[in-house]
Write a protein that holds these residues in place. Sequence first.
Motif, PDB file in Angstrom:
ATOM      1  N   MET A  97     148.680  33.088  -0.189  1.00  0.00           N
ATOM      2  CA  MET A  97     148.880  33.521   1.276  1.00  0.00           C
ATOM      3  C   MET A  97     149.220  35.151   1.066  1.00  0.00           C
ATOM      4  O   MET A  97     148.789  35.708   1.722  1.00  0.00           O
ATOM      5  CB  MET A  97     150.137  32.969   1.857  1.00  0.00           C
ATOM      6  CG  MET A  97     149.552  31.500   2.393  1.00  0.00           C
ATOM      7  SD  MET A  97     151.015  30.800   3.199  1.00  0.00           S
ATOM      8  CE  MET A  97     151.663  31.932   4.556  1.00  0.00           C
ATOM      9  N   SER A  98     149.889  35.274  -0.145  1.00  0.00           N
ATOM     10  CA  SER A  98     150.264  36.831  -0.420  1.00  0.00           C
ATOM     11  C   SER A  98     149.016  37.638  -0.941  1.00  0.00           C
ATOM     12  O   SER A  98     148.865  38.717  -0.317  1.00  0.00           O
ATOM     13  CB  SER A  98     151.152  36.694  -1.658  1.00  0.00           C
ATOM     14  OG  SER A  98     151.360  37.995  -2.067  1.00  0.00           O
ATOM     15  N   ARG A  99     148.073  36.844  -1.664  1.00  0.00           N
ATOM     16  CA  ARG A  99     147.024  37.840  -1.900  1.00  0.00           C
ATOM     17  C   ARG A  99     146.086  38.015  -0.397  1.00  0.00           C
ATOM     18  O   ARG A  99     145.167  38.886  -0.406  1.00  0.00           O
ATOM     19  CB  ARG A  99     145.984  36.909  -2.908  1.00  0.00           C
ATOM     20  CG  ARG A  99     146.628  37.040  -4.370  1.00  0.00           C
ATOM     21  CD  ARG A  99     145.677  36.531  -5.205  1.00  0.00           C
ATOM     22  NE  ARG A  99     144.944  35.125  -5.018  1.00  0.00           N
ATOM     23  CZ  ARG A  99     145.829  34.061  -5.625  1.00  0.00           C
ATOM     24  NH1 ARG A  99     146.684  34.050  -6.166  1.00  0.00           N
ATOM     25  NH2 ARG A  99     145.085  32.901  -5.118  1.00  0.00           N
ATOM     26  N   SER A 100     145.994  36.847   0.335  1.00  0.00           N
ATOM     27  CA  SER A 100     145.380  37.001   1.572  1.00  0.00           C
ATOM     28  C   SER A 100     145.847  38.247   2.488  1.00  0.00           C
ATOM     29  O   SER A 100     144.987  38.922   2.899  1.00  0.00           O
ATOM     30  CB  SER A 100     145.464  35.735   2.423  1.00  0.00           C
ATOM     31  OG  SER A 100     144.658  35.883   3.632  1.00  0.00           O
ATOM     32  N   ARG A 101     147.123  38.154   2.433  1.00  0.00           N
ATOM     33  CA  ARG A 101     147.852  39.164   3.604  1.00  0.00           C
ATOM     34  C   ARG A 101     147.628  40.426   2.751  1.00  0.00           C
ATOM     35  O   ARG A 101     147.157  41.539   3.532  1.00  0.00           O
ATOM     36  CB  ARG A 101     149.411  39.011   3.368  1.00  0.00           C
ATOM     37  CG  ARG A 101     149.622  37.964   4.165  1.00  0.00           C
ATOM     38  CD  ARG A 101     151.125  37.960   4.757  1.00  0.00           C
ATOM     39  NE  ARG A 101     151.437  36.685   5.574  1.00  0.00           N
ATOM     40  CZ  ARG A 101     152.219  35.823   5.190  1.00  0.00           C
ATOM     41  NH1 ARG A 101     152.517  35.635   3.773  1.00  0.00           N
ATOM     42  NH2 ARG A 101     152.518  34.597   5.832  1.00  0.00           N
ATOM     43  N   GLU A 136     149.676  41.809  11.857  1.00  0.00           N
ATOM     44  CA  GLU A 136     148.547  41.442  11.204  1.00  0.00           C
ATOM     45  C   GLU A 136     147.143  41.418  12.113  1.00  0.00           C
ATOM     46  O   GLU A 136     145.952  41.340  11.570  1.00  0.00           O
ATOM     47  CB  GLU A 136     148.845  40.394  10.018  1.00  0.00           C
ATOM     48  CG  GLU A 136     149.741  40.669   9.036  1.00  0.00           C
ATOM     49  CD  GLU A 136     149.693  39.458   7.991  1.00  0.00           C
ATOM     50  OE1 GLU A 136     148.580  39.222   7.420  1.00  0.00           O
ATOM     51  OE2 GLU A 136     150.693  38.836   7.753  1.00  0.00           O
ATOM     52  N   ALA A 137     147.553  40.912  13.335  1.00  0.00           N
ATOM     53  CA  ALA A 137     146.403  40.353  14.104  1.00  0.00           C
ATOM     54  C   ALA A 137     145.759  41.731  14.763  1.00  0.00           C
ATOM     55  O   ALA A 137     144.378  41.723  15.108  1.00  0.00           O
ATOM     56  CB  ALA A 137     146.866  39.494  15.123  1.00  0.00           C
ATOM     57  N   VAL A 143     144.988  43.112  25.017  1.00  0.00           N
ATOM     58  CA  VAL A 143     143.363  43.895  25.099  1.00  0.00           C
ATOM     59  C   VAL A 143     143.093  44.117  23.583  1.00  0.00           C
ATOM     60  O   VAL A 143     141.730  43.740  23.502  1.00  0.00           O
ATOM     61  CB  VAL A 143     143.957  45.012  25.833  1.00  0.00           C
ATOM     62  CG1 VAL A 143     142.655  45.870  25.878  1.00  0.00           C
ATOM     63  CG2 VAL A 143     144.216  44.841  27.700  1.00  0.00           C
ATOM     64  N   MET A 144     143.808  44.589  22.780  1.00  0.00           N
ATOM     65  CA  MET A 144     143.416  44.964  21.646  1.00  0.00           C
ATOM     66  C   MET A 144     143.001  43.739  20.859  1.00  0.00           C
ATOM     67  O   MET A 144     141.883  43.884  19.936  1.00  0.00           O
ATOM     68  CB  MET A 144     144.367  45.405  20.709  1.00  0.00           C
ATOM     69  CG  MET A 144     144.921  47.218  21.150  1.00  0.00           C
ATOM     70  SD  MET A 144     146.269  47.671  20.208  1.00  0.00           S
ATOM     71  CE  MET A 144     145.631  47.656  18.612  1.00  0.00           C
ATOM     72  N   ARG A 145     143.479  42.672  20.903  1.00  0.00           N
ATOM     73  CA  ARG A 145     143.210  41.456  20.222  1.00  0.00           C
ATOM     74  C   ARG A 145     141.897  40.862  20.736  1.00  0.00           C
ATOM     75  O   ARG A 145     140.803  40.473  20.016  1.00  0.00           O
ATOM     76  CB  ARG A 145     144.347  40.212  20.424  1.00  0.00           C
ATOM     77  CG  ARG A 145     143.612  39.026  19.670  1.00  0.00           C
ATOM     78  CD  ARG A 145     143.715  39.229  18.203  1.00  0.00           C
ATOM     79  NE  ARG A 145     143.125  37.944  17.410  1.00  0.00           N
ATOM     80  CZ  ARG A 145     141.803  37.712  17.176  1.00  0.00           C
ATOM     81  NH1 ARG A 145     140.982  38.750  17.684  1.00  0.00           N
ATOM     82  NH2 ARG A 145     141.234  36.861  16.579  1.00  0.00           N
ATOM     83  N   MET A 200     148.082  32.204  10.897  1.00  0.00           N
ATOM     84  CA  MET A 200     148.992  32.344  12.058  1.00  0.00           C
ATOM     85  C   MET A 200     149.117  33.890  12.765  1.00  0.00           C
ATOM     86  O   MET A 200     149.017  34.037  13.831  1.00  0.00           O
ATOM     87  CB  MET A 200     150.446  31.786  11.929  1.00  0.00           C
ATOM     88  CG  MET A 200     150.336  30.313  12.225  1.00  0.00           C
ATOM     89  SD  MET A 200     152.110  29.563  11.902  1.00  0.00           S
ATOM     90  CE  MET A 200     152.705  30.427  13.325  1.00  0.00           C
ATOM     91  N   GLN A 201     149.263  34.720  11.607  1.00  0.00           N
ATOM     92  CA  GLN A 201     149.609  36.280  11.686  1.00  0.00           C
ATOM     93  C   GLN A 201     148.320  36.972  11.882  1.00  0.00           C
ATOM     94  O   GLN A 201     148.156  37.926  12.580  1.00  0.00           O
ATOM     95  CB  GLN A 201     150.554  36.636  10.857  1.00  0.00           C
ATOM     96  CG  GLN A 201     151.813  36.064  10.934  1.00  0.00           C
ATOM     97  CD  GLN A 201     152.664  36.174  12.190  1.00  0.00           C
ATOM     98  OE1 GLN A 201     152.470  37.244  12.950  1.00  0.00           O
ATOM     99  NE2 GLN A 201     153.152  35.330  12.890  1.00  0.00           N
ATOM    100  N   SER A 202     147.390  36.462  11.137  1.00  0.00           N
ATOM    101  CA  SER A 202     146.091  37.297  10.825  1.00  0.00           C
ATOM    102  C   SER A 202     145.217  37.197  11.995  1.00  0.00           C
ATOM    103  O   SER A 202     144.382  38.125  12.562  1.00  0.00           O
ATOM    104  CB  SER A 202     145.468  37.053   9.712  1.00  0.00           C
ATOM    105  OG  SER A 202     144.908  35.595   9.590  1.00  0.00           O
TER     106      SER A 202
END
Length: 511
Positions: free
Chosen positions: A1-5, A25-26, A405-407, A445-447
């Motif tokens: 997860m750390s590498r992904s973030r 992150e999203a 809107v940005m998402r 979840m966050q990305s």
Amino acid sequence: MSRSRSGRAARHAERQGGAGSGASEAIWPGIEGGRYRPIPAHGIEAIHQTALRILAEVGLASATPRCIETVTTAGGSVSEAGRLMFPPELIERTLESAGRGFKLFGQRPEYDLDPSGTRIHLGTSGAAVHIVDSKTGQIRDSTLADLHDMARLAQALPNIHMFQRTVVARDIEDTHAMELNTAYACAAGTAKPIGTSFSSVATMQTAVEMFHMIAGGEQAWRERPFCCVSTCFVVPPLTFAEEALGIIECAAETGTPLKLVSAGQAGATSPAPLAGAVAQQTAEVLAGLAYVNLLNPGHPALFGALPFVSDLRTGAMSGGSAEQGVLMAACAQMAQYYGIPCAVSAGMTDSKMPDFQAGYEKGITELLSALAGANLIYEAAGMYGSLLAASKESFVLDNDMIGSVMRAARGFEINEDALAFDVIREVCLNGPGHFLGSGQTLGRMQSDYFYPELADRATPQAWADAGAPSTLEAARTRTEEILAGDASPVFGAETTAAIFLRFPEISARWG
């Protein structure tokens, strides 16, 4: 997860050209739009050619002597009716030298914005003269303190990327003192890119001197000018605002970024057909771009074609209409055709309060502009009554809406990980038959998802059991919490003291 973030953060930085950090992150400043194209491909060239004909065959009235001399020396002419005419070759030549690839700077680098391509950013603007009290339903005159509060809210709310003056300080009668204090309130309240306007060159020159002090000197200001001056240099249809031409000249001399605004009202001061409105506003902005680039080739100037909408039954402005969103998206397309960063207006609801009408009008106009890839979407937070009023708690509400809107504008990626075949196979063949505990679910979840701060997603029964809380009341509480915090200028006490000593018009209000 750390590498992904870490990988996502690197991709975000690459996408935004090193500008700014995102709210989550999203979503992040500079998400690319461009999926919505209201003008068909052949229509872009047709509007461009019509704009060139307007400039060559109709021209603009009320040009100043300096403007006439500059343009005619470059190949323009003056008609028998006294209108300044711009031949197509002059426009094409000045477009080649127009500013591209510039950033809008904040007082701090982490707030810099990259308005290139179809990168989108949302912020404030307007010149509202009233404040809406959503609790009592009362309307009162806006003040300098209100403006400063709104700048501080913009600083605290992550999805508001820039702050242009939102309300008029009606408690200051003298125009020079009002505009100088307006510039100070914006710069003191937020380190994000700011904007304001000036009605005289003398006031602008004084304000730029103050900006030098904040930036650390004239050279520091020229390297990182953090205020973009908005000028309505045209009174549609096709008439120069003479004093505003002086603002363009002052900007060219002082290295101050410009938002070149032409704001006709379709059916009133520009044609009723939407294509004609876009053509006229495009022509007017091209004239402004030609002038500023003849004065200072490559000057940072935003393409501010802003055809507004009239309700043709009454003549009243209809800033929250679907047509308004379509027009702004179309103007974004024209700016992209020229490769020049654009400024549009969205979120100008006709509603007087934060209600259902406000929600859908703000949402549809801002979403259409974002999906079109408009670089800088102004009026996106806090505005009501077709720009006549503003609401502080709406900044908090609109911060959530802007995030959504940005998402939506971001869309989603197609790659092996996102298609999730291996995860589907594992869950179905060897797992529990659901994805709730999947490592991929936790990692995404966050990305992949934006979570608004105030939106109530509880079940109806849980909401009732909690006392039927109001989202608007929650926004009032959050607004009060922000404004109860430190109100000292973002540029520090030493600079503040120097400004107070130099400018009595400011120290009289703030000292």
